[in-house]
Design an enzyme around this catalytic site. Structure first.
Site, mmCIF file in Angstrom:
data_model
loop_
_atom_site.group_PDB
_atom_site.id
_atom_site.type_symbol
_atom_site.label_atom_id
_atom_site.label_comp_id
_atom_site.label_asym_id
_atom_site.label_seq_id
_atom_site.Cartn_x
_atom_site.Cartn_y
_atom_site.Cartn_z
ATOM 1 N N ASP A 56 0.890 -1.165 0.000
ATOM 2 C CA ASP A 56 0.000 0.000 0.000
ATOM 3 C C ASP A 56 0.922 1.207 0.000
ATOM 4 O O ASP A 56 1.669 1.414 0.972
ATOM 5 C CB ASP A 56 -0.898 -0.025 1.252
ATOM 6 C CG ASP A 56 -1.827 1.190 1.314
ATOM 7 O OD1 ASP A 56 -1.540 2.205 0.638
ATOM 8 O OD2 ASP A 56 -2.824 1.127 2.050
ATOM 9 N N SER A 112 -0.011 13.068 -14.693
ATOM 10 C CA SER A 112 -1.133 13.123 -15.643
ATOM 11 C C SER A 112 -1.101 14.478 -16.322
ATOM 12 O O SER A 112 -0.657 15.475 -15.727
ATOM 13 C CB SER A 112 -2.474 12.976 -14.904
ATOM 14 O OG SER A 112 -3.548 13.279 -15.776
ATOM 15 N N TYR A 153 -7.902 15.256 -7.685
ATOM 16 C CA TYR A 153 -7.040 14.488 -8.601
ATOM 17 C C TYR A 153 -6.049 15.403 -9.318
ATOM 18 O O TYR A 153 -4.839 15.128 -9.342
ATOM 19 C CB TYR A 153 -7.909 13.749 -9.618
ATOM 20 C CG TYR A 153 -7.120 12.918 -10.599
ATOM 21 C CD1 TYR A 153 -6.601 11.687 -10.225
ATOM 22 C CD2 TYR A 153 -6.900 13.362 -11.902
ATOM 23 C CE1 TYR A 153 -5.867 10.917 -11.125
ATOM 24 C CE2 TYR A 153 -6.171 12.602 -12.802
ATOM 25 C CZ TYR A 153 -5.665 11.382 -12.416
ATOM 26 O OH TYR A 153 -4.941 10.625 -13.302
ATOM 27 N N LYS A 179 -1.853 15.543 -9.009
ATOM 28 C CA LYS A 179 -0.943 15.267 -10.125
ATOM 29 C C LYS A 179 0.015 16.442 -10.363
ATOM 30 O O LYS A 179 1.153 16.243 -10.796
ATOM 31 C CB LYS A 179 -1.745 14.937 -11.388
ATOM 32 C CG LYS A 179 -2.493 13.598 -11.273
ATOM 33 C CD LYS A 179 -1.543 12.444 -10.990
ATOM 34 C CE LYS A 179 -2.210 11.089 -11.007
ATOM 35 N NZ LYS A 179 -1.262 9.981 -10.804
#
Ligand SMILES: NC(=O)c1ccc[n+]([C@@H]2O[C@H](COP(=O)([O-])OP(=O)(O)OC[C@H]3O[C@@H](n4cnc5c(N)ncnc54)[C@H](O)[C@@H]3O)[C@@H](O)[C@H]2O)c1
Length: 254
Positions: free
Chosen positions: A60, A138, A151, A155
């Protein structure tokens, strides 16, 4: 000559999607690969498919203790860690108006704390023998959307972290390169899990394809090709870079 011959590599989120394609390409290029994932069933299936070129380990990315154990296992089997790919990532949609604090925390834990811990462990392990770190960021870290506030910011963090690590390694004269890949929209289970909310498969593919200059979405294998390059000695003069493999997403008017 295989491009990653004999290198010990660890790929987080390696059981599925882009990570899986990276594991497969790395194995084909002669690396010894640890498939490091929380989904041990999928990771173990992939290990069986690859027949000895890779093994799975539960990791993890948000747990510091897991990192030490996973890298110890890889090094015991195959020698010093030479390549780390920080690929594991999650997305919980939500705008600044409706994103929940717990979702922000979780996304930043997996996408931000995870790569931070990975880079920290890798820099310690690679200090003497050298290596390459590849962070999967990303294009959303460069071109955010309003509906994925957690998100996109996570990134952007990965891109900044990549530069910080590259600078540190240079200042310390460490033989470690650190680079990022910025994928555009890529066909993976993570992506397809959002198709229902976008009006079904045909509608979703049409909308998402239009985000790229090339008018299609990418494949995990196209991202894996960039990871092979950045991990290999062919990229010996590349550090602190953000490598867009995005079909032109970044330069398109959104
Ligand atoms: N698919 C896209 O369009 C796209 C675009 C740009 C960037 N990315 C990035 O690429 C990476 C891979 O995305 P994907 O689409 O292949 O995702 P995916 O959901 O298909 O696969 C992600 C993998 O990560 C694993 N994982 C999740 N949380 C983990 C944790 N805490 N520790 C270890 N493993 C964990 C999952 O079990 C799974 O195997 C992510 O960082 C994602 O943000 C994807």
């Amino acid at each position: 000559m295989k491009r990653l011959a004999g290198k010990a590599a660890l790929v987080t989120g390696g059981a599925c999607g882009i990570g899986r394609a990276i594991v497969e390409r790395f194995a084909a290029e002669g690396a010894h690969v640890a498939i490091a994932d929380i989904d041990t069933a999928a990771a173990s299936n992939l290990e069986a498919e690859l027949g000895g070129a890779a093994f799975h380990v539960r990791l993890d990315v948000t747990r510091d203790a897991d990192w030490g154990g996973a890298i110890d296992e890889l090094e015991r089997r195959h020698g010093p860690l030479a390549v780390l790919v920080n690929n594991a990532g999650i997305n919980v949609p939500g705008s600044i108006a409706d994103a929940r604090e717990e979702d922000w925390r979780r996304v930043h834990e997996v996408n931000g704390l995870g790569p931070f811990l990975g880079c920290q462990h890798a820099v310690r392990r690679m200090r003497a023998s050298g290596g390459a770190i590849v962070n999967v960021a990303s294009v959303r870290g460069q071109r955010p959307s309003s509906g994925q506030v957690a998100y996109c910011s996570s990134k952007a963090l990965v891109l900044n972290l990549t530069e910080s690590v590259a600078l540190y390694c240079g200042e310390q004269n460490l033989p470690i390169r650190c680079n990022a890949i910025c994928p555009g929209v890529v066909d993976t289970p993570l992506l397809r899990s959002g198709f229902a909310a976008l009006g079904g498969e045909d509608e979703a593919l049409l909308r998402l394809s239009g985000l790229q200059v090339m008018n299609r979405i990418g494949t995990p294998e196209e991202i894996a090709a960039a990871a092979v390059f950045l991990a290999s000695d062919e990229a010996s003069f590349v550090t602190g870079a953000a490598f867009n493999i995005d079909g032109g997403f970044r330069i398109r008017d959104q």
